[in-house]
Scaffold this motif. Structure first.
Motif, mmCIF file in Angstrom:
data_model
loop_
_atom_site.group_PDB
_atom_site.id
_atom_site.type_symbol
_atom_site.label_atom_id
_atom_site.label_comp_id
_atom_site.label_asym_id
_atom_site.label_seq_id
_atom_site.Cartn_x
_atom_site.Cartn_y
_atom_site.Cartn_z
ATOM 1 N N UNK A 1 0.823 -1.203 0.000
ATOM 2 C CA UNK A 1 0.000 0.000 0.000
ATOM 3 C C UNK A 1 0.858 1.255 0.000
ATOM 4 N N UNK A 2 1.932 1.246 0.783
ATOM 5 C CA UNK A 2 2.836 2.405 0.820
ATOM 6 C C UNK A 2 3.443 2.654 -0.552
ATOM 7 N N UNK A 3 3.879 1.579 -1.218
ATOM 8 C CA UNK A 3 4.470 1.731 -2.542
ATOM 9 C C UNK A 3 3.468 2.229 -3.562
ATOM 10 N N UNK A 4 2.260 1.676 -3.544
ATOM 11 C CA UNK A 4 1.233 2.080 -4.512
ATOM 12 C C UNK A 4 0.850 3.548 -4.304
ATOM 13 N N UNK A 5 0.649 3.956 -3.044
ATOM 14 C CA UNK A 5 0.280 5.345 -2.765
ATOM 15 C C UNK A 5 1.391 6.306 -3.182
ATOM 16 N N UNK A 6 2.638 5.928 -2.903
ATOM 17 C CA UNK A 6 3.763 6.780 -3.297
ATOM 18 C C UNK A 6 3.846 6.907 -4.814
ATOM 19 N N UNK A 7 3.622 5.793 -5.523
ATOM 20 C CA UNK A 7 3.686 5.825 -6.986
ATOM 21 C C UNK A 7 2.529 6.640 -7.563
ATOM 22 N N UNK A 8 1.340 6.513 -6.993
ATOM 23 C CA UNK A 8 0.201 7.291 -7.471
ATOM 24 C C UNK A 8 0.438 8.785 -7.256
ATOM 25 N N UNK A 9 0.975 9.135 -6.097
ATOM 26 C CA UNK A 9 1.252 10.543 -5.832
ATOM 27 C C UNK A 9 2.328 11.065 -6.780
ATOM 28 N N UNK A 10 3.379 10.263 -6.991
ATOM 29 C CA UNK A 10 4.447 10.667 -7.913
ATOM 30 C C UNK A 10 3.925 10.816 -9.330
ATOM 31 N N UNK A 11 3.046 9.897 -9.758
ATOM 32 C CA UNK A 11 2.487 9.980 -11.107
ATOM 33 C C UNK A 11 1.631 11.223 -11.274
ATOM 34 N N UNK A 12 0.872 11.567 -10.246
ATOM 35 C CA UNK A 12 0.044 12.780 -10.318
ATOM 36 C C UNK A 12 0.917 14.029 -10.392
ATOM 37 N N UNK A 13 1.984 14.036 -9.598
ATOM 38 C CA UNK A 13 2.890 15.187 -9.628
ATOM 39 C C UNK A 13 3.663 15.242 -10.958
ATOM 40 N N UNK A 14 4.041 14.081 -11.470
ATOM 41 C CA UNK A 14 4.826 13.999 -12.693
ATOM 42 C C UNK A 14 3.980 14.367 -13.915
ATOM 43 N N UNK A 15 2.655 14.207 -13.816
ATOM 44 C CA UNK A 15 1.783 14.487 -14.963
ATOM 45 C C UNK A 15 1.626 15.973 -15.218
ATOM 46 N N UNK A 16 2.054 16.806 -14.287
ATOM 47 C CA UNK A 16 1.939 18.254 -14.489
ATOM 48 C C UNK A 16 2.978 18.691 -15.527
#
Length: 298
Positions: A281-296
């Motif tokens: 869960x920690x890895x998935x949440x971190x990756x989702x947050x990174x993907x959202x930030x990276x999509x900007x």
């Protein structure tokens, strides 16, 4: 090379289409799009594995550090620390922590490469590929996870030197634990990397944070020997759950291995599957947050 390959794949999968008229709304269009995204992930994973195969000296030096800890430090302290205090030989106790040290460095380096790719302009070329930004980040995470796991698997060859049997089930469970730990650490490193702009800042932050996290992981000594405040910090340390996961896998195959306590919440030790779920869960949440930030757009 990766960008041109992705463009060629896009032309092959969606001939005669461009822009908003590409036909991705249809079922065949969605299939072609998914195939293209998977090819992008495969290309990035292949790139990381090629880098790993081409940097043999660098990889050997990364492996040398945990091997020296395991054989020299572990061998020296094994004569000083009684077996009765840990339930197992100290080298056996140390082995999960060294597995974690082995996968930690290559997993963290994915974040450094993301920053250096941005500084060199290679990331801008990748962003020109006809795939989503989040797909590129997933590919980098998958490649880092694979490379870290491969290096950790090499250290598994020393299992017999620390008193562990070459049991296929034990090796498989340790390998699965390293995959999970590598994924989580890689995702956290990427989440940090997308917020920073300079590799020097990333290196400095790692120097301040990673060693305390490793010492608070229980890789070198039992967590119940720590002061109360340090034990509380260990309960929030992802590396502590990863080390405890690997050590409990070892404990099922070594007599007396259950004698050492790992992560505990108010005296209650969470089940093995719960620890694995928390890591995932920690890895998935971190990756989702990174993907959202990276999509900007940059």
């Amino acid at each position: 090379m990766t960008t041109s390959a992705l463009r060629a794949a896009d032309a092959q999968d969606a001939p005669g289409t461009s822009g908003s008229d590409s036909g991705y709304g249809s079922g065949s269009g969605r299939t072609a799009r998914l195939r293209l995204e998977l090819r992008a992930v495969h290309a990035l994973v292949h790139r990381d594995l090629l880098r790993l195969a081409g940097q043999r000296v660098h990889t050997a030096l990364l492996l040398l550090h945990p091997v020296l800890y395991l054989l020299v430090l572990g061998g020296g302290l094994a004569a000083l620390i009684p077996r009765s205090s840990l339930g197992v030989d100290y080298r056996t106790y140390l082995f999960p922590g060294m597995l974690m040290m082995t996968v930690q460095t290559p997993a963290v380096m994915v974040g450094i490469r993301l920053i250096t790719d941005r500084e060199s302009g290679y990331l801008r070329e990748l962003l020109m590929a006809p795939v989503g930004r989040s797909t590129l980040l997933v590919g980098k995470c998958a490649g880092g996870t694979m490379a870290a796991t491969v290096q950790g698997a090499v250290l598994l060859g020393l299992a017999g030197a620390v008193g562990l049997p070459y049991d296929p089930l034990l090796l498989a469970t340790l390998l699965a634990g390293m995959v999970l730990a590598s994924f989580t650490i890689t995702a956290l490193a990427l989440a940090l990397a997308v917020t920073l702009r300079r590799a020097e800042t990333f290196h400095t932050l790692l120097g301040v944070v990673m060693m305390p996290l490793l010492f608070l992981s229980g890789g070198f000594f039992p967590l119940d020997a720590l002061p109360g405040w340090a034990g509380t910090l260990a309960g929030a340390n992802p590396l502590a759950y990863a080390v405890d996961l690997l050590r409990r896998c070892v404990a099922h195959h070594v007599p007396g291995g259950h004698g050492t306590a790992g992560i505990a919440w108010a005296g209650w030790q969470p089940p093995l599957l719960l620890e694995a779920a928390l890591l995932l869960t920690s890895g998935v949440l971190a990756l989702l947050w990174a993907a959202r930030r990276f999509s900007r757009p940059e």
